[in-house]
Design a protein around this motif. Structure first.
Motif, PDB file in Angstrom:
ATOM      1  N   GLU B 564       0.559  -0.985  -0.332  1.00  0.00           N
ATOM      2  CA  GLU B 564       0.103   0.021  -0.405  1.00  0.00           C
ATOM      3  C   GLU B 564       0.902   1.097  -0.165  1.00  0.00           C
ATOM      4  O   GLU B 564       0.544   2.235  -0.966  1.00  0.00           O
ATOM      5  CB  GLU B 564      -0.466  -0.229   1.481  1.00  0.00           C
ATOM      6  CG  GLU B 564      -1.956  -1.224   0.790  1.00  0.00           C
ATOM      7  CD  GLU B 564      -2.978  -0.887   2.075  1.00  0.00           C
ATOM      8  OE1 GLU B 564      -2.639  -0.023   3.282  1.00  0.00           O
ATOM      9  OE2 GLU B 564      -3.339  -2.314   2.580  1.00  0.00           O
ATOM     10  N   PHE B 565       2.040   1.037   1.043  1.00  0.00           N
ATOM     11  CA  PHE B 565       2.757   2.078   1.238  1.00  0.00           C
ATOM     12  C   PHE B 565       3.921   2.789  -0.122  1.00  0.00           C
ATOM     13  O   PHE B 565       3.794   3.927  -0.710  1.00  0.00           O
ATOM     14  CB  PHE B 565       3.935   2.011   2.016  1.00  0.00           C
ATOM     15  CG  PHE B 565       5.022   2.896   2.382  1.00  0.00           C
ATOM     16  CD1 PHE B 565       4.619   4.379   2.510  1.00  0.00           C
ATOM     17  CD2 PHE B 565       6.290   2.749   2.300  1.00  0.00           C
ATOM     18  CE1 PHE B 565       5.412   5.218   2.565  1.00  0.00           C
ATOM     19  CE2 PHE B 565       6.993   4.199   1.999  1.00  0.00           C
ATOM     20  CZ  PHE B 565       7.142   5.140   1.972  1.00  0.00           C
ATOM     21  N   GLY B 566       4.017   2.105  -0.504  1.00  0.00           N
ATOM     22  CA  GLY B 566       4.552   2.109  -1.867  1.00  0.00           C
ATOM     23  C   GLY B 566       4.068   2.719  -3.437  1.00  0.00           C
ATOM     24  O   GLY B 566       4.676   3.431  -3.984  1.00  0.00           O
ATOM     25  N   GLU B 567       2.714   2.569  -3.214  1.00  0.00           N
ATOM     26  CA  GLU B 567       1.877   3.416  -4.292  1.00  0.00           C
ATOM     27  C   GLU B 567       1.780   4.810  -3.501  1.00  0.00           C
ATOM     28  O   GLU B 567       2.231   5.516  -4.616  1.00  0.00           O
ATOM     29  CB  GLU B 567       0.696   3.141  -4.179  1.00  0.00           C
ATOM     30  CG  GLU B 567      -0.352   3.387  -5.014  1.00  0.00           C
ATOM     31  CD  GLU B 567      -2.125   3.183  -4.788  1.00  0.00           C
ATOM     32  OE1 GLU B 567      -1.821   1.507  -4.637  1.00  0.00           O
ATOM     33  OE2 GLU B 567      -3.010   3.332  -5.725  1.00  0.00           O
ATOM     34  N   LEU B 568       1.696   4.792  -2.067  1.00  0.00           N
ATOM     35  CA  LEU B 568       2.179   6.754  -1.797  1.00  0.00           C
ATOM     36  C   LEU B 568       3.332   6.909  -2.555  1.00  0.00           C
ATOM     37  O   LEU B 568       3.351   8.249  -2.964  1.00  0.00           O
ATOM     38  CB  LEU B 568       1.702   6.459  -0.623  1.00  0.00           C
ATOM     39  CG  LEU B 568       1.462   7.919   0.249  1.00  0.00           C
ATOM     40  CD1 LEU B 568       0.289   8.726  -0.311  1.00  0.00           C
ATOM     41  CD2 LEU B 568       1.282   8.059   1.854  1.00  0.00           C
ATOM     42  N   MET B 569       4.095   5.881  -2.114  1.00  0.00           N
ATOM     43  CA  MET B 569       5.465   7.051  -2.361  1.00  0.00           C
ATOM     44  C   MET B 569       5.831   7.361  -4.264  1.00  0.00           C
ATOM     45  O   MET B 569       6.412   8.382  -4.542  1.00  0.00           O
ATOM     46  CB  MET B 569       6.681   6.002  -2.380  1.00  0.00           C
ATOM     47  CG  MET B 569       8.246   6.196  -1.614  1.00  0.00           C
ATOM     48  SD  MET B 569       8.870   4.406  -1.464  1.00  0.00           S
ATOM     49  CE  MET B 569      10.326   5.089  -2.191  1.00  0.00           C
ATOM     50  N   CYS B 570       4.720   6.299  -4.629  1.00  0.00           N
ATOM     51  CA  CYS B 570       4.639   6.898  -6.030  1.00  0.00           C
ATOM     52  C   CYS B 570       4.703   8.073  -6.681  1.00  0.00           C
ATOM     53  O   CYS B 570       4.751   8.951  -7.632  1.00  0.00           O
ATOM     54  CB  CYS B 570       4.632   5.991  -7.079  1.00  0.00           C
ATOM     55  SG  CYS B 570       5.939   4.531  -7.151  1.00  0.00           S
ATOM     56  N   ARG B 571       3.119   8.361  -5.661  1.00  0.00           N
ATOM     57  CA  ARG B 571       2.579   8.564  -5.724  1.00  0.00           C
ATOM     58  C   ARG B 571       2.603  11.027  -5.249  1.00  0.00           C
ATOM     59  O   ARG B 571       2.552  11.316  -6.291  1.00  0.00           O
ATOM     60  CB  ARG B 571       1.426   8.415  -5.936  1.00  0.00           C
ATOM     61  CG  ARG B 571       0.041   9.727  -6.123  1.00  0.00           C
ATOM     62  CD  ARG B 571      -1.668   8.996  -5.167  1.00  0.00           C
ATOM     63  NE  ARG B 571      -1.734   7.979  -5.651  1.00  0.00           N
ATOM     64  CZ  ARG B 571      -2.477   7.354  -7.146  1.00  0.00           C
ATOM     65  NH1 ARG B 571      -2.256   8.223  -7.671  1.00  0.00           N
ATOM     66  NH2 ARG B 571      -2.727   6.542  -6.803  1.00  0.00           N
TER      67      ARG B 571
END
Lengths: 257, 637
Positions: B564-571
């Motif tokens: 879940e976190f990886g997505e936020l990082m990319c965003r």
């Protein structure tokens, strides 16, 4: 390389446990010992078998988590090396490798190769510290410490608390581990005021935990991944005799206000 | 989202002193009425727990390792910065402050950084009083060395294992408090939920990793000191257990996540050697005091290093950054290494490596001289690579090492959730977009020893607390969430192991959100990650049960959160249309390939609010105001 592993499997602290034979095939000689176990675990899981539990964390030889007896030697065949820093190039293809947990009454097995080393923490809690509140101690350079003392204290302070010394000792003695802390703090001027109560309290706790005593076989030094010298045990013994002879230290309550 | 930074008014130099006086106190007899939870036992957690326990609060401290001494701070090698100016080489609080702001590429808060520089001096005093055996010279006084991004020698060290010695110092302080009964320690215990009552953080739900028991702990405040999220890349220099779970769970309960795209790629690590690899090993930045970085000038030069004559070597850091040379900051040194390798000049298998050469220093001070300074690092290098770095140069390549982003906190280190404090690497506050070497240890201990002991009482004294126990409905609800999650992992019974998902996620992150990022790559990652996450929830295989020691189950929980976190990082990386520090967007660079900031539009902290699964997170902005330094293009030339 291909290897035949014989691994201690034990469901929990109540289970009797037994050795299990597991084939490890196609292992790179550049892999670390724990990476070899990772590969084995991936395969076990693919075949619906529970992976081998073992303690590990930093994999850089400093956190002291890893704790494997490999072919009868704590941390395996390489001198001054933790299990995680041991690489498969130290073994030969086709070799049998026996992997067991630390064995000591004070380190009960929790599962497979994982043991409970909280006894070490309790020994440190008994006295392995200098009583100083957080606040405004004097400037760091106000007490010069001779370089040779600082270096010697450092040599002791590198202990990672892995417990190999206990695992290597026929008496399961933690004296190398304890002496590392006693020695470090007694060599530094900051540690002197509490030197007596410290060593008495730590030795007292050691006895309560069910560890054995030192009978000078030096297996601990040979197994220590940080190459800590048994000379620290000698210093701890001197500290202990000194403290015992002068014993007027109140037993209760460390570091009052 | 309320993002009031609560920076005290007045001149920069006086803010912390003034604030310390303005803050309310809790009298010694009342302190025992307050319960404090500290999660994590690294430098920040141990120092906070020990100090708060010493002050008289009831402290519970939790760590997932079998002992607090094993937290990953233990692995820090090189040193700790402090503005002591013992060397008389022009250092001062102001200079450490300025170096840190500049090193962070002008993306940190002035007031926080100045406070950090101020208290840096107390840290050294405190550690020496605890018996930390720092390196000394023959006069018995403390020795220093230099680190990247500084032109003074302000780094205190204990051979190549400074983190170990500092952590064991904090651990001993913690042990003293455990002995006195003011701190209760919970090792092999993992925090799985933050619990809020009436909008305040009032406790946590944990799992005992040996028995599997799920339990609740109530308190008046919760302190997270749970480190960074570098393991989202799978391969990093972090310990295997490092994870984002505690901060991510708090984020999902409403805590803002600040600048998640700011990650530090460390220039000097041992290169990847095969797909069995489980982690990467750092070679301390301090080595760049004596080692020279170079690659062959000619493409495809496969001669061994010693056969390549001096004039056919490119000492590219010395060439490009003559005034800082090999001690250019980490982000710059890393990107330069990548540039050289991308140009086909890399050395070693796969061409993903550059040399770090000690030949000149060995000529100058002898092998023994080098061994005294770096013995353990050379030993470790030899163990891993089977090469002797005294004879042939080390081969190094950048690797994920530290994360500057983290939960948003105000000047008091409190998140936007009242009663939730965040210390050390887990918060975002002091390093901007790039951390300087030897500053992580400084920040962890500053937060734990010298900031939270002042700001937490101020919170207590200013709040009214209803009685809340672990029997409260909010705790029961959180416990049920944890139980059903655990059950879910075990009941999927799919075909892929947890590690296989983690490796795949790591590869996406490294390729698309690593040393260089661009719009197309990030957008691709934003498609791939949710897909991978869905696959995880359909086909992960976790064997065993939840009522015993189960390392796959522990990993499953952490990897689920990373997914879940990886997505936020990319965003976050996609939204920040500029390059700054460790965040390098290829679309935004100067003509000579340096990071190009956009101060007009992006001089702010990007703080993300969780809007629920399946919903897009929203970004809020805390503007960064620079009153004491001039925003400038960072130059180390």
């Amino acid at each position: 390389m291909d290897l035949t592993l014989h691994v201690w499997r034990q469901k929990n602290s109540k289970d009797a446990g037994k050795m299990e034979t597991i084939e490890a095939k196609g292992i790179s000689e550049n892999a670390s010992f724990l990476e070899m176990l990772d590969t084995v675990n991936e395969n076990l899981q693919k075949n619906g078998k529970e992976p081998i539990a073992f303690d590990h964390d930093c994999r850089e030889g400093i956190c002291g988590s890893c704790s494997l007896v490999i072919n009868g030697e704590p941390h395996g065949p390489e001198y001054g090396t933790t299990s995680c820093q041991l690489h498969m190039r130290s073994f030969k293809s086709g070799q049998n490798i026996f992997i067991e947990p630390w064995r000591a009454k004070a380190f009960p097995v929790l599962k497979d190769l994982v043991v409970d080393r909280s006894a070490f923490d309790r020994i440190q809690q008994a006295g392995g510290f200098i009583s100083v509140n957080t606040g405004s101690p004097q400037d760091a350079n106000s007490i010069p410490v001779p370089k040779q003392d600082a270096d010697k204290a450092f040599d002791a302070a590198v202990c990672i608390g892995c417990g190999a010394c206990v695992a290597a000792c026929k008496n399961a003695s933690p004296m190398l581990f304890m002496s590392a802390k006693v020695s470090q703090l007694s060599l530094l001027p900051q540690g002197k005021p509490e030197r007596e109560r410290r060593v008495l309290a730590m030795v007292d706790q050691m006895k309560k935990e069910g560890f054995g005593n030192c009978t000078n076989q030096y297996e601990c030094e040979a197994a220590c991944p940080k190459e800590i010298s048994v000379e620290h045990i000698a210093r701890m013994n001197r500290e202990y005799f000194r403290a015992a002879l002068r014993e007027e230290t109140p037993k209760e309550g460390h570091g009052g206000e | 989202m309320n993002l009031d930074s609560k920076i005290p008014s007045g001149p920069l130099e006086g803010k912390w002193e003034k604030h310390k006086f303005d803050m309310k106190l809790v009298n010694p007899a009342n302190r025992r009425k307050y319960d404090v939870i500290v999660v994590g036992s690294g430098l920040a957690g141990s120092s906070a727990a020990a100090t708060l326990g010493g002050l008289g609060y009831n402290v519970k401290c939790f760590c997932f390792q079998d002992s607090p001494r094993r937290a990953h701070s233990i692995a820090a090698q090189g040193g700790i910065n402090a503005a002591k100016n013992y060397q008389g080489d022009g250092d001062s609080v102001r200079r450490l402050f300025y170096d840190t702001i500049k090193g962070g590429d002008f993306r940190a808060r002035e007031a926080n950084v100045h406070r950090l520089a101020e208290v840096s001096r107390n840290i050294i005093d405190q550690c020496v009083a605890q018996g930390v055996p720092f390196a000394r010279d023959y006069g018995g006084l403390l020795d220093n060395r230099s680190f990247g991004g500084a032109q003074v020698s302000r780094t205190f060290y204990a051979r190549g294992q400074t983190g170990q010695q500092l952590l064991l110092g904090a651990y001993s302080a913690l042990n003293r408090e455990i002995n006195r009964g003011s701190v209760k320690m919970y090792p092999r215990t993992e925090m799985l939920e933050l619990v809020m009552v009436d909008g305040k953080a009032r406790g946590i739900v944990v799992r005992n990793l040996v028995t599997g028991e799920i339990s609740s702990h109530a308190a008046h405040a919760v302190i997270l000191a749970t480190g960074g999220y570098g393991n989202v890349f799978f391969l990093s220099t972090n310990a295997k257990g490092c994870n984002v779970t505690a901060t991510w769970r708090a984020h999902k309960k409403g805590a803002g996540f600040a600048n998640p795209c700011y990650t530090q790629i460390h220039p000097t690590c041992i290169p990847v050697s095969g797909d069995y690899q489980s982690k990467l090993t750092l070679m301390s930045e301090s080595l760049r005091n004596d080692g020279r970085v170079w690659v062959p000038k000619n493409k495809g030069d496969t001669r061994p290093a010693h056969q390549i004559p001096e004039e056919e070597r490119d000492y590219y850091l010395e060439r490009k950054y003559p005034s800082f040379g090999n001690l250019a900051p980490r982000d710059i040194a890393s990107r330069s290494a990548k540039e050289a390798c991308d140009a086909g000049l890399g050395v070693g298998p796969g061409g993903l490596g550059v040399y770090l050469d000690f030949a000149d220093s060995i000529k100058r001070v002898g092998e023994d001289g080098i061994k005294k300074k770096y013995g353990n690092l050379f030993h470790m290098y030899q163990k891993i690579t089977a090469e002797n770095p005294y004879k042939t140069p080390m081969r190094i390549y950048p690797a994920v090492h530290y994360t500057m982003g983290g939960l948003w906190v105000d000047y008091n280190l409190m998140s936007n959730i009242p009663g939730l404090f965040v210390l050390g690497e887990a918060n975002f506050s002091d390093h901007g977009a790039n951390r300087l070497g030897a500053s992580a240890l400084m920040q962890g201990l500053a937060d734990g020893y010298f900031v939270i002991p002042y700001t937490l009482p101020n919170y207590f004294a200013g709040e009214k607390f209803d009685k809340v126990t672990a029997e409260n409905a909010a705790f029961k609800e959180a416990e049920n969430e944890v139980r059903s999650r655990t059950k879910a992992f075990l009941s999927i019974k799919g075909s892929r192991t947890v590690d296989s998902f983690h490796r795949e996620l790591g590869k996406i992150m490294w390729d698309k959100c690593g040393m260089e990022r661009d719009k197309a790559g990030l957008e691709e990652a934003l498609v791939k990650i949710p897909k991978l996450r869905d696959e995880f929830w359909q086909s992960v295989k976790v064997l065993g049960d939840g009522e015993s020691l189960n390392q796959s189950l522990e990993k499953a929980g952490r990897v689920a959160d990373f997914l879940e976190f990886g997505e936020l990082m990319c965003r976050d990386a996609l939204h920040r249309e500029e390059s700054c520090g460790g965040h390098f967007r290829t679309e935004h660079q100067t003509e000579d390939g340096e990071a190009k900031r956009n101060d007009e539009q992006f001089c702010y902290v990007g703080v993300w609010e969780h809007k629920g699964m399946g919903q897009k997170s929203a970004v809020h902005k805390e503007p960064l105001v620079f009153e004491n330094v001039k925003l400038a293009t960072r130059s180390y030339k």
